[in-house]
Motif scaffolding. Structure first.
Motif, PDB file in Angstrom:
ATOM      1  N   LEU A  98      71.086 -45.672  23.534  1.00 21.41           N
ATOM      2  CA  LEU A  98      71.677 -44.541  24.255  1.00 21.41           C
ATOM      3  C   LEU A  98      71.193 -44.501  25.691  1.00 21.41           C
ATOM      4  O   LEU A  98      71.944 -44.163  26.612  1.00 21.41           O
ATOM      5  N   VAL A 153      79.307 -36.835  39.518  1.00 16.49           N
ATOM      6  CA  VAL A 153      79.310 -36.378  38.131  1.00 16.49           C
ATOM      7  C   VAL A 153      78.629 -37.396  37.232  1.00 16.49           C
ATOM      8  O   VAL A 153      77.808 -37.042  36.374  1.00 16.49           O
ATOM      9  N   VAL A 200      79.477 -38.574  21.850  1.00 17.26           N
ATOM     10  CA  VAL A 200      79.212 -37.259  22.455  1.00 17.26           C
ATOM     11  C   VAL A 200      78.884 -37.414  23.935  1.00 17.26           C
ATOM     12  O   VAL A 200      79.419 -36.698  24.796  1.00 17.26           O
ATOM     13  N   VAL A 201      78.039 -38.408  24.256  1.00 18.07           N
ATOM     14  CA  VAL A 201      77.644 -38.595  25.653  1.00 18.07           C
ATOM     15  C   VAL A 201      78.871 -38.930  26.502  1.00 18.07           C
ATOM     16  O   VAL A 201      79.104 -38.322  27.554  1.00 18.07           O
ATOM     17  N   LEU A 202      79.683 -39.860  26.033  1.00 21.34           N
ATOM     18  CA  LEU A 202      80.815 -40.296  26.840  1.00 21.34           C
ATOM     19  C   LEU A 202      81.861 -39.196  26.976  1.00 21.34           C
ATOM     20  O   LEU A 202      82.375 -38.953  28.068  1.00 21.34           O
ATOM     21  N   ALA A 231      76.723 -41.714  20.991  1.00 22.11           N
ATOM     22  CA  ALA A 231      77.307 -42.334  22.179  1.00 22.11           C
ATOM     23  C   ALA A 231      78.643 -41.667  22.504  1.00 22.11           C
ATOM     24  O   ALA A 231      78.959 -41.408  23.669  1.00 22.11           O
ATOM     25  N   LEU A 241      73.159 -46.794  27.691  1.00 24.91           N
ATOM     26  CA  LEU A 241      74.456 -46.179  27.990  1.00 24.91           C
ATOM     27  C   LEU A 241      74.339 -45.246  29.195  1.00 24.91           C
ATOM     28  O   LEU A 241      75.154 -45.262  30.128  1.00 24.91           O
ATOM     29  N   CYS A 246      75.323 -36.922  34.963  1.00 27.66           N
ATOM     30  CA  CYS A 246      75.283 -37.207  33.532  1.00 27.66           C
ATOM     31  C   CYS A 246      74.087 -38.101  33.200  1.00 27.66           C
ATOM     32  O   CYS A 246      73.339 -37.842  32.253  1.00 27.66           O
ATOM     33  N   GLN A 274      88.522 -28.971  41.697  1.00 29.94           N
ATOM     34  CA  GLN A 274      88.764 -29.281  43.097  1.00 29.94           C
ATOM     35  C   GLN A 274      90.242 -29.265  43.411  1.00 29.94           C
ATOM     36  O   GLN A 274      90.639 -29.061  44.548  1.00 29.94           O
ATOM     37  N   SER A 329      81.427 -36.067  26.834  1.00 37.25           N
ATOM     38  CA  SER A 329      80.926 -35.017  27.739  1.00 37.25           C
ATOM     39  C   SER A 329      81.121 -35.431  29.181  1.00 37.25           C
ATOM     40  O   SER A 329      81.534 -34.624  30.022  1.00 37.25           O
ATOM     41  N   ALA A 330      80.812 -36.714  29.455  1.00 38.30           N
ATOM     42  CA  ALA A 330      80.986 -37.199  30.828  1.00 38.30           C
ATOM     43  C   ALA A 330      82.445 -37.065  31.242  1.00 38.30           C
ATOM     44  O   ALA A 330      82.755 -36.599  32.349  1.00 38.30           O
ATOM     45  N   ILE A 332      78.834 -27.665  37.460  1.00 33.11           N
ATOM     46  CA  ILE A 332      78.410 -28.608  36.423  1.00 33.11           C
ATOM     47  C   ILE A 332      76.993 -28.281  35.961  1.00 33.11           C
ATOM     48  O   ILE A 332      76.702 -28.204  34.760  1.00 33.11           O
ATOM     49  N   PHE A 350      83.335 -33.455  31.911  1.00 33.99           N
ATOM     50  CA  PHE A 350      82.796 -32.975  33.194  1.00 33.99           C
ATOM     51  C   PHE A 350      83.637 -33.484  34.349  1.00 33.99           C
ATOM     52  O   PHE A 350      83.940 -32.747  35.288  1.00 33.99           O
ATOM     53  N   VAL A 351      83.981 -34.745  34.296  1.00 35.11           N
ATOM     54  CA  VAL A 351      84.792 -35.307  35.379  1.00 35.11           C
ATOM     55  C   VAL A 351      86.115 -34.550  35.472  1.00 35.11           C
ATOM     56  O   VAL A 351      86.543 -34.128  36.555  1.00 35.11           O
ATOM     57  N   PHE A 357      86.742 -31.603  34.480  1.00 33.51           N
ATOM     58  CA  PHE A 357      86.477 -30.248  34.948  1.00 33.51           C
ATOM     59  C   PHE A 357      86.366 -30.210  36.458  1.00 33.51           C
ATOM     60  O   PHE A 357      86.948 -29.349  37.132  1.00 33.51           O
ATOM     61  N   VAL A 358      85.585 -31.149  36.993  1.00 34.67           N
ATOM     62  CA  VAL A 358      85.384 -31.161  38.437  1.00 34.67           C
ATOM     63  C   VAL A 358      86.694 -31.452  39.160  1.00 34.67           C
ATOM     64  O   VAL A 358      87.034 -30.796  40.149  1.00 34.67           O
ATOM     65  N   MET A 359      87.461 -32.410  38.647  1.00 37.50           N
ATOM     66  CA  MET A 359      88.721 -32.744  39.295  1.00 37.50           C
ATOM     67  C   MET A 359      89.666 -31.542  39.272  1.00 37.50           C
ATOM     68  O   MET A 359      90.291 -31.199  40.262  1.00 37.50           O
ATOM     69  N   PHE A 416      73.825 -34.013  26.894  1.00 35.35           N
ATOM     70  CA  PHE A 416      73.284 -35.380  26.851  1.00 35.35           C
ATOM     71  C   PHE A 416      71.918 -35.388  26.171  1.00 35.35           C
ATOM     72  O   PHE A 416      71.118 -36.280  26.384  1.00 35.35           O
TER      73      PHE A 416
END
Lengths: 694, 483
Positions: free
Chosen positions: B174, B215, A676-678, A674, B177, B219, A692, A680-681, B279, A684-685, A687-689, B230
């Motif tokens: 997961l 984004v 790792v998933v969070l 969990a 999530l 994900c 931009q 990464s999210a 991305i 990414f956010v 990175f995008v911000m 993911f």
């Protein structure tokens, strides 16, 4: 089709068919069947070739003996100006070679039936012999450089297979590989020579090549190449630019300004040096004696090793227009003929003595061609084939009779045990040393070698080439040495008290009939070949006989001028062989303790000669060790450390490490996942911000 | 809009839903005795759905771009069929049917022959169809959840096995999530654009909130497609879940998820390409590399399959990153070839049993060629295809996505792809090595005839003789992408 054409096709193809049948079908045919098929086909080819040859010499064709023409069997390549046919070119040069090759080959086939009687792999042996004959015939009948190269490589292959015929002997394998590798050096030059010709000889649209006798332009065809050179035709070097007359073609190579024809000539001659075991590339020939003796007679004396001489004579059109290349041939040939003769003095293996003698005689042929006497070179090639094959086969029958003893120090006194072999060897020796009656008009008598060798020596004297005097004096010296080592061989083998153990000596015997007959036939050739064909090949009728096959420049009168040499030149060879004989008699009959003492004391001169001028040692040090050193360097540092270290090994190490790391990421705990998933999210956010925001 | 016309557009999904309900009733009445019958009927229903979708595809006038089920919030319709999604749905349904058919033997021998199993696959496929047909983030979510919930249960289907239960639980937690991320993103998008309909989102100007939402949606969708980073659940779930379930996971839902990701990017966020392109390419590169490197040290065939599917999703995403014009067709071609080959390859491998127990170690394949030469040969072709070695068909798929990447000037991504192809050979060839070079590891049980047929058919499809089919596939995919 005329009889001549049909016969030629049969002559060329039948050994090939024999090789295919015996080689592929030896299991079904058995030893006897394979031997019978190959021998019968090659003998019949020899009979036909004999008819052709005698017809060419003595016949009265309406077109004259010199008439040359080509039988095209099929097309091989046809790419732009690169046009290659499978063809049989018939002229005096190829017909002479046809006769030499098939007749010696046929006799060797017959002789081998006896010599190889106990060998379990006879069928394979005969298939190889026929394969060799076929390749050699393809070589001599080629009408272009590519087919010639095909035959050239074919005989090289057959030679390799036959030297290594007793493949269980490590020394035979080594010798076979050595022969192949050394020939590769020469063949590299040969191939480059062909490429040089292709590069230079490209047609220019504005030139009427047909008027020069070129009907189909081919950059590698003999007709095209030779006619372009003789006519000094304009060509497009490299296929572009302005046309240049072929004899004026020059280009820069490695910063040196060179003439195109000289380059091609030198490169082609390097090929010839390899095949004909000339100085620097001669080291393989003595080792090649590891093969069965009939092979030595056929390949390493009579035919294959003379292919280089044939090539140079075939390319007389090129060498008549070169200076450097022709001089190189003269020098290399002269040095070889003297060098090999000196080495022959100190050898104790009966076959090696004959092998160095071959090397020496090839040197004679080359410098003859170098000074412009191509006819004399071919004539010597012709006679040499018979007496050298005779010498080898006689040596073979000595070895056969002595149960594979080859060391002359363990022989002696064999004359009583094998009188026929002795007689044959004597004839061979007389022919080789050139015994005859010189300088007496109307009484021109002698053995084969007398006519051909004397013609060469006289030509060397008569020639105006810069290096001809060198060749003349070296050849005089070599003639003396030849006589000495030949008689040394005779005396050590046949005379005196025997040094063989009594068991071997008691069982020593003359060869059986099947081996004796070829010897006798060859001895006829060794006696008569010079006398009979002297006139046609190098004297009054030579121009009519050779015709367009051999080209002589308008200012090349060597063959005529040699008749005007002073008397002492005529007598010199005779003095040489007589003095050689006298020295041999003193050293080996009257006072045999002298040479023995010399050998035991091992002075510098003796070891220099018995080590063959240290050529093998130098080559081993420079090339073999040097290559090994270089290889070691590339292997250990270049490959293992740099390429493997950074490349495969480093990569696999990195891959494995990262794979292991990735595996560790998978702990199996859900909260890690969990996370790792969070994360990464979030990344990414971010990175995008960030992206931009820019 | 006329309800009948609306239903007409959704006819394959309607058929599946109808059958699902009928099958549920039948199973409730008849119990597990009817399991075999229901499985057969479910396969028929899936095939029927596939045929119906294909029919819609063949008659584009009646279907293309037609929206249905208009509502107050989504005047353009909640549901929409396009050529792109029709193509993906056809393949999805067909592969679900095949995966179901070949599971029969396994289910019987491992006492998993229950009527819920085929129904879960049907509902899962229905969910896949729904999410592909969505024209609104709400429909999208409903479809995804239908598929996901079915998948959670399927992963834990072998209740008495600890591993299977663990896999199901992990997947569920997961997955929840990821659904949260998806929903959070959707709500952000709704907040900043004022709508959930694709058309509204596409028309909205780009803003920070929209980008945030985008984004999070990416994900969430990447999680479903098991694209790195993911992907983290994939190896564990694949290892724990029963073999036929893994075969299903790695085929039908896989192509649906990747097609969905592509569809959402191309359509919903089409005008905002600049926002997602980076991305997606990062996800693509990470998936390819992690899939290639991660599998090298694995011994479990199922885990290798998991990494292989991660890696291949990465390759397909090259096509997505290349944009709609360059890459749409290549995504479909790549995924179609991949899932067909995977179905045969892992379906075949996982169906092998020794002494009644399913094999799961690479060394269990040792010497397969001696015992089952036909199977080994078929697997060889399939493995080569998945690895993308010419002349097997998989090569053409890889060529397509690489070409798309090059057209879009994403050379670095293509290079990463080429590198990971080479690395991934390390484990593909290990399977081949085990089958052909190693001494036999002992007698294998007799294989099910249905497995044999699947391996034969799929390997024939992947075999280069049938380049005609490749040509057909390329043309069809091009048509699906509006080419």
């Amino acid at each position: 089709m005329t009889f001549q054409e049909i016969a030629a096709i049969i002559i060329v193809l039948s050994p090939g068919i024999a090789a295919a049948i015996a080689g592929l079908g030896q299991r079904f045919l058995g030893d006897k069947g394979s031997m019978a098929i190959t021998t019968v086909l090659v003998v019949s080819a020899a009979v036909l070739a004999g008819l052709l040859f005698f017809g060419q010499v003595f016949g009265h064709h309406p077109e004259g003996g010199a008439h040359a023409h080509t039988i095209v069997l099929s097309r091989w390549f046809d790419v732009g100006t690169f046009v290659v046919d499978w063809a049989i070119r018939l002229d005096s040069l190829s017909i002479t070679m046809l006769f030499v090759v098939t007749s010696v080959s046929a006799l060797v086939h017959v002789y081998s039936i006896g010599y190889m009687a106990d060998d379990p792999h006879r069928a394979r042996f005969f298939a190889y012999l026929s394969l060799f004959t076929f390749a050699m015939l393809m070589l001599v009948t080629a009408d272009n450089f590519i087919q010639l190269f095909f035959g050239w490589e074919g005989v090289g292959l057959a030679s390799y297979l036959l030297i290594g015929f007793w493949y269980k002997k490590p020394s035979a394998n080594d010798a076979a590989i050595k022969a192949f590798v050394v020939n590769r050096v020469g063949d590299f030059g040969f191939a480059l020579g062909i490429m040089a010709l292709v590069y230079m000889i490209q047609p220019f649209a504005g030139v009427d090549y047909a008027a020069m006798g070129i009907h189909h332009f081919s950059s590698v065809g003999f007709d095209t190449v030779f006619n372009v050179i003789v006519n000094n035709a304009p060509v497009l070097v490299g296929g572009s630019g302005a046309p240049v007359a072929i004899q004026d073609v020059a280009f820069d190579f490695l910063g040196i300004h060179v003439w195109g024809l000289e380059v091609a000539g030198v490169l082609l001659f390097i090929g010839a040096m390899g095949k004909s075991a000339q100085f620097f590339l001669h080291t393989w020939l003595p080792d090649a004696m590891e093969g069965p003796t009939p092979v030595s007679a056929l390949i390493h004396a009579a035919t294959m090793v003379t292919a280089g001489v044939f090539l140079v004579c075939r390319c007389s059109y090129i060498y008549e227009h070169t200076v450097v290349a022709a001089n190189m041939i003269t020098i290399i040939g002269a040095v070889t003929c003297f060098f090999a003769a000196t080495v022959g003095l100190a050898q104790n293996d009966i076959k090696r003595v004959v092998a160095y003698s071959t090397c020496s005689q090839l040197g004679y042929m080359f410098f003859a061609a170098g000074v412009g006497a191509y006819e004399a070179a071919m004539f010597h090639l012709f006679t040499h084939a018979f007496f050298k094959a005779l010498l080898f086969l006689s040596a073979g029958s000595v070895i056969h009779g002595m149960h594979h003893e080859q060391d002359m120090r363990n022989m002696g006194g064999l004359r009583k045990k094998m009188p026929l072999t002795w007689a044959m060897m004597l004839i061979g020796t007389l022919a080789l040393t050139g015994v005859g009656i010189p300088a007496v008009d109307g009484l021109h008598l002698g053995f084969a070698g007398f006519f051909s060798k004397d013609a060469i020596i006289e030509s060397a004297f008569a020639s105006h080439d810069a290096y001809a005097p060198l060749a003349f004096w070296l050849s005089i010296g070599a003639a003396f040495l030849t006589s000495f080592y030949s008689w040394r061989l005779m005396f050590m083998t046949f005379e005196g008290k025997t040094r063989a153990d009594h068991h071997t000596y008691d069982h020593a015997h003359d060869p059986p009939m099947v081996m004796a007959v070829p010897l006798i036939l060859l001895s006829v050739g060794a006696v008569l070949a010079g006398l009979v064909f002297y006139d046609a090949m190098v004297d009054h009728h030579e121009a009519a006989f050779w015709g367009s096959a051999i080209y002589n420049a308008p200012d090349n009168h060597v063959l005529h001028e040699r008749h005007e040499v002073p008397l002492w030149v005529l007598l010199a060879p005779a003095i040489c062989w007589i003095s050689g004989l006298i020295f041999a008699v003193i050293f080996y009959l009257l006072a045999p303790q002298i040479p023995r003492k010399m050998a035991r004391n091992g002075g510098p001169m003796h070891s220099f000669l018995s080590h063959k001028w240290y050529f093998d040692e130098i080559y081993k040090f420079v090339f073999v060790k040097g290559t090994a050193l270089l290889g070691d360097l590339f292997w250990k540092i270049g490959d293992k450390k740099i390429i493997d270290g950074l490349g495969p090994d480093g990569m696999t190490g990195l891959t494995k490490a990262s794979a292991g790391g990735l595996s560790k990421l998978h702990t199996g705990y859900i909260f890690h996942y969990a996370f790792v998933v969070l994360i990464s999210a979030v990344i990414f956010v971010a990175f995008v911000m960030f992206g931009q925001g820019r | 809009m006329d309800f009948l016309a609306d239903i007409n557009n959704a006819i394959p999904e309607a058929a599946l839903a109808g059958f699902g309900l009928v099958g549920l009733l039948l199973g409730a009445i008849g119990g597990d005795r009817t399991a075999g019958l229901i499985r057969l009927l479910a396969a028929v229903a899936l095939v029927a759905a596939s045929v119906l979708t294909a029919y819609q595809f063949q008659h584009p006038g009646a279907a293309d771009g037609i929206a249905a089920f208009a509502s107050a919030t989504s005047p353009d319709g909640l549901y929409r069929v396009t050529m792109f999604t029709l193509f993906a749905k056809t393949v999805t349904y067909a592969l679900a049917a095949l995966a179901l058919l070949m599971s029969g033997g396994f289910l019987k021998t491992s006492q998993m022959e229950r009527y819920e199993y085929p129904l879960l696959i049907v509902f899962g496929s229905l969910g896949a169809g729904l999410m592909l047909s969505a024209n609104d983030l709400m429909t999208l979510y409903v479809g995804i959840e239908t598929l996901s919930l079915s998948s959670y249960v399927l992963a834990a289907f072998r209740r008495d096995s600890l591993k299977s239960a663990e896999a199901g639980l992990k997947y569920f937690v997961l997955g929840a999530l990821a659904s949260g991320l998806l929903l959070y993103g959707s709500s952000l998008i709704y907040g900043f654009t004022g709508g959930t309909a694709y058309a509204v989102i596409a028309a909205a100007p780009i803003s920070v909130g929209l980008t945030f939402g985008l984004v999070f949606v990416v994900c969430g969708l990447s999680f479903k497609a098991s694209a790195a980073p993911f992907h983290i659940w994939t190896p564990d779930v694949y290892e724990g879940a029963p073999a036929p379930v893994v075969a299903f996971f790695s085929t039908a839902p896989k192509i649906a998820a990747v097609a969905l990701l592509a569809h959402v990017m191309f359509v919903t966020f089409g005008p905002h390409e600049e926002a997602w392109r980076q991305i997606i390419s990062i996800i693509s590169a990470a998936s390819m590399l992690i899939g290639a490197f991660g599998a090298l040290m694995q011994n479990s065939i199922k885990r290798i399959l998991a990494y292989s599917s991660i890696s291949n999703v990465g390759f397909a995403l090259i096509g997505v990153a290349a944009g709609v014009g360059n890459g749409a067709a290549s995504v479909l071609v790549y995924m179609t070839l991949y899932v067909i080959a995977t179905l045969g390859m892992f379906g075949g491998v996982l169906a092998l049993r020794r002494g009644g127990r399913a094999i799961d170690n690479v060394s269990d394949l040792n010497g397969l060629v001696k015992q089952k030469p036909g199977m080994a040969l078929g697997l060889l072709v399939l493995i080569f295809s998945v690895a993308g070695i010419p002349p097997a068909a998989g090569f053409w798929g890889k060529l397509q996505v690489f070409q798309a990447g090059l057209q879009a000037d994403m050379t670095w991504l293509v290079l990463v792809g080429a590198l990971s192809s080479v690395v991934s050979l390390g484990y593909y060839l290990r399977l081949v090595w085990a089958m052909f070079m190693k001494p036999s590891a002992g007698e294998l049980d007799k294989t099910d005839i249905s497995i044999g047929i699947i391996v034969l058919v799929t390997s024939l499809l992947m075999f280069p003789i049938l380049t005609v089919t490749i040509q057909m596939l390329l043309e069809t995919a091009a048509r699906a992408s509006g080419g």
